[in-house]
Design an enzyme around this catalytic site. Structure first.
Site, PDB file in Angstrom:
ATOM      1  N   GLU A 138       0.747  -1.404  -0.284  1.00  0.00           N
ATOM      2  CA  GLU A 138      -0.092  -0.339  -0.190  1.00  0.00           C
ATOM      3  C   GLU A 138       0.799   1.292   0.364  1.00  0.00           C
ATOM      4  O   GLU A 138       0.471   1.981   0.391  1.00  0.00           O
ATOM      5  CB  GLU A 138      -1.560   0.012   1.283  1.00  0.00           C
ATOM      6  CG  GLU A 138      -1.827  -1.028   1.262  1.00  0.00           C
ATOM      7  CD  GLU A 138      -2.790  -1.551   1.959  1.00  0.00           C
ATOM      8  OE1 GLU A 138      -2.315  -0.467   3.275  1.00  0.00           O
ATOM      9  OE2 GLU A 138      -3.760  -2.045   2.441  1.00  0.00           O
ATOM     10  N   GLU A 198      -5.116  -7.996   0.597  1.00  0.00           N
ATOM     11  CA  GLU A 198      -5.775  -7.879   2.010  1.00  0.00           C
ATOM     12  C   GLU A 198      -7.627  -7.778   1.707  1.00  0.00           C
ATOM     13  O   GLU A 198      -8.056  -7.486   0.447  1.00  0.00           O
ATOM     14  CB  GLU A 198      -5.637  -7.304   2.959  1.00  0.00           C
ATOM     15  CG  GLU A 198      -4.179  -7.373   3.474  1.00  0.00           C
ATOM     16  CD  GLU A 198      -3.505  -5.518   3.860  1.00  0.00           C
ATOM     17  OE1 GLU A 198      -5.066  -5.129   4.319  1.00  0.00           O
ATOM     18  OE2 GLU A 198      -2.583  -5.564   4.198  1.00  0.00           O
TER      19      GLU A 198
HETATM   20  O1  IFM Z   1      -4.412  -2.839   9.032  1.00  0.00           O
HETATM   21  C1  IFM Z   1      -4.545  -2.731   8.043  1.00  0.00           C
HETATM   22  C2  IFM Z   1      -2.920  -3.290   7.171  1.00  0.00           C
HETATM   23  O2  IFM Z   1      -2.177  -2.718   7.989  1.00  0.00           O
HETATM   24  C3  IFM Z   1      -2.777  -2.148   5.730  1.00  0.00           C
HETATM   25  N1  IFM Z   1      -4.363  -2.865   5.486  1.00  0.00           N
HETATM   26  C4  IFM Z   1      -4.957  -2.096   5.558  1.00  0.00           C
HETATM   27  C5  IFM Z   1      -5.060  -2.664   7.081  1.00  0.00           C
HETATM   28  C6  IFM Z   1      -6.335  -2.054   7.573  1.00  0.00           C
HETATM   29  O3  IFM Z   1      -6.548  -1.206   8.290  1.00  0.00           O
END
Ligand code: IFM
Length: 471
Positions: free
Chosen positions: A192, A376
């Site tokens: 990210e 994710e």
């Molecule tokens: O916890 C975070 C993760 O580290 C990165 N993506 C989003 C998740 C939730 O906010």
């Protein structure tokens, strides 16, 4: 990510879209039944490891940021987190026992190298042991090199605003892929970069806490340059593994049919998605970004865009929610939170169609998109242990609906190879500390007791059924 925590709808009523009478069982024609569709769980080093002063680990920007009063809810820090640094064996047994095929983790850069670039053997050994055990258990490993924990000594020299950090990142990637070759199935350079650049340098909600749009675009450019410089090292040292990057993406929808609001929604997606994906897959920054942020063009040297846009083996996509926006009357957009929609503990709207729509849109927009993994997806809820059980009904429904959206995208022709739930266990949720619980395993932070939530049990049941069906 967004700070809106305004409405949390009760998703436990039987009539709500968040309810789920029974188990997590995808329809018979779902691609999720295919054994070659990788199902896994994800974590990140700073969020679970703890042990921040052990075995020669250096300080990271998140140690500094979380120790600064007012930056993290309740003053929480990652100093102990889930104590995974000491409990990793039991955690892997738990993950393997649930039947997941894949595990996505990250390496803490400050654990494995000192300020002069000399390897820290104790830190490296931790990851060698961990990854070797995962391989012994037959688990496919996705390893992220940078999930936000920049060594503080690099921040002291300008962090991602300093072009040199990109070269230091490539050195780190080189060392890690020489040391860990053969234990990693897929390397992701960055997690990210939007968050690192925008939240870290653009609005200051994350470490290192700077707030200037010009900083954000320059930081992003150096992050992507670091990615581009790292990929050839990863390819040379560990040719059998896949190489990619992980981007968080956001769905923006318009508050009305007016041309101004429609444009605002486009600009939202330019800022959240194209800002990252265009340089990677088109070799250029989207010009519309600078309508939004006039004068914020980064300094780009000859050859940078070629380095950044070299072909990848996979793209990781992280998706959580949609944002409804309207024109701000000037160059940009403003959030208009929708009333009466289902939300999570983060205040984020539950909107599975957004995932499908983004995936099909990316397929249209980027000719050379590599295979995709959803690296994710998941939600936070205020989960409690009652009589030894955690009933996380809304999460079960959330995961089920988002997996259905992934299946729809696959059926629409998007090449999606797998899906990782965020997260294996409750953990340090950055600026929100330990209050927000994203895990399918509950953590009692006083005792470090792990308790499987119902979502973990149902996913395990499905994985078992799928395995049985395949054999
Ligand atoms: O916890 C975070 C993760 O580290 C990165 N993506 C989003 C998740 C939730 O906010």
């Amino acid at each position: 990510m967004a700070n809106d925590t305004s409405v949390v709808l009760d998703a436990h009523s039987p009539n709500s879209p968040g309810s789920l009478a029974d188990p997590f069982t995808p329809p018979a024609d779902s691609s999720l039944w295919r054994e070659d569709f990788l199902l896994g769980v994800a974590t990140a080093a700073y969020q679970i490891e703890g042990a921040v002063h052990e075995d020669g680990r250096l300080s990271s920007i998140w140690d500094t940021f979380s120790a600064t009063p007012g930056k993290v809810l309740a003053g929480d820090t990652g100093a102990v987190a889930c104590d995974h640094y000491h409990r990793w064996e039991a955690d892997i047994d738990m993950l393997a026992g649930l039947g997941f095929q894949g595990y996505r983790l990250s390496i803490a850069w400050p654990r494995v190298m000192d300020a002069a670039g000399v390897p820290n053997r104790k830190g490296l050994d931790f990851y060698k042991r961990l990854l070797t055990r995962l391989k012994e258990k037959g688990i496919t490993t996705f390893v992220t090199l940078y999930h936000w924990d920049l060594p503080q000594h690099l921040e002291d020299r300008g962090g991602w605003l300093n072009r040199d950090t990109a070269y230091r990142f490539a050195d780190y990637a080189d060392l890690m892929s020489r040391e860990l070759a053969g234990t990693v199935d897929a390397w992701a350079t960055l997690n990210e970069p939007w968050c690192s650049a925008y939240l870290g340098y653009g609005n200051g909600h994350h470490a290192p806490g700077l707030a200037n749009e010009r900083f954000a675009t320059q930081a992003l450019h150096h992050l992507l340059l670091g990615h581009g410089l790292a990929v050839p090292a990863l390819r040379a040292n560990d040719p059998a593994s896949q190489k990619g990057i992980v981007a968080n993406v956001g769905r923006g929808t318009a508050n009305s049919n007016s041309a101004a609001d429609q444009r605002a929604a486009q600009l939202f997606e330019v800022q959240h998605n194209a800002w990252i994906l265009d340089p990677l897959f088109k070799g250029e920054y989207p010009q519309a970004l600078f309508e939004l942020w006039p004068g914020a063009e980064p300094l780009v040297l000859d050859g940078d865009m070629r380095t950044i846009s070299a072909p990848l083996d996979f793209l990781g996509i992280n998706y959580y929610f949609r944002t409804n926006v309207a024109s701000d009357g000037a160059h940009g957009f403003t959030d208009v939170p929708l009333e009466g929609v289902e939300r999570t503990q983060m205040g984020w709207e539950v909107y599975p169609d957004g995932l499908r729509d983004l995936l099909t849109g990316f397929k249209e927009n980027y000719a050379n998109l590599p295979p995709i993994y959803i690296t994710e997806n998941g939600m936070a809820s205020n989960d409690q242990v009652t009589d030894g059980k955690v009933d996380d009904t809304q999460r079960i429904s959330y995961l089920k609906r988002h997996l259905a959206a992934v299946d729809q995208a696959i059926k629409a022709g998007v090449n999606i190879r797998g899906y990782f739930v965020w997260s294996l266990m409750d953990n340090f949720e950055w600026a929100f500390g330990y209050e927000r619980r994203f895990g399918i395993v509950h953590i009692d932070y006083t005792t470090q007791q792990r308790t499987l939530k119902r979502s973990a049990e149902l996913l395990a049941k499905f994985l078992k059924e799928r395995k049985a069906q395949a054999s």
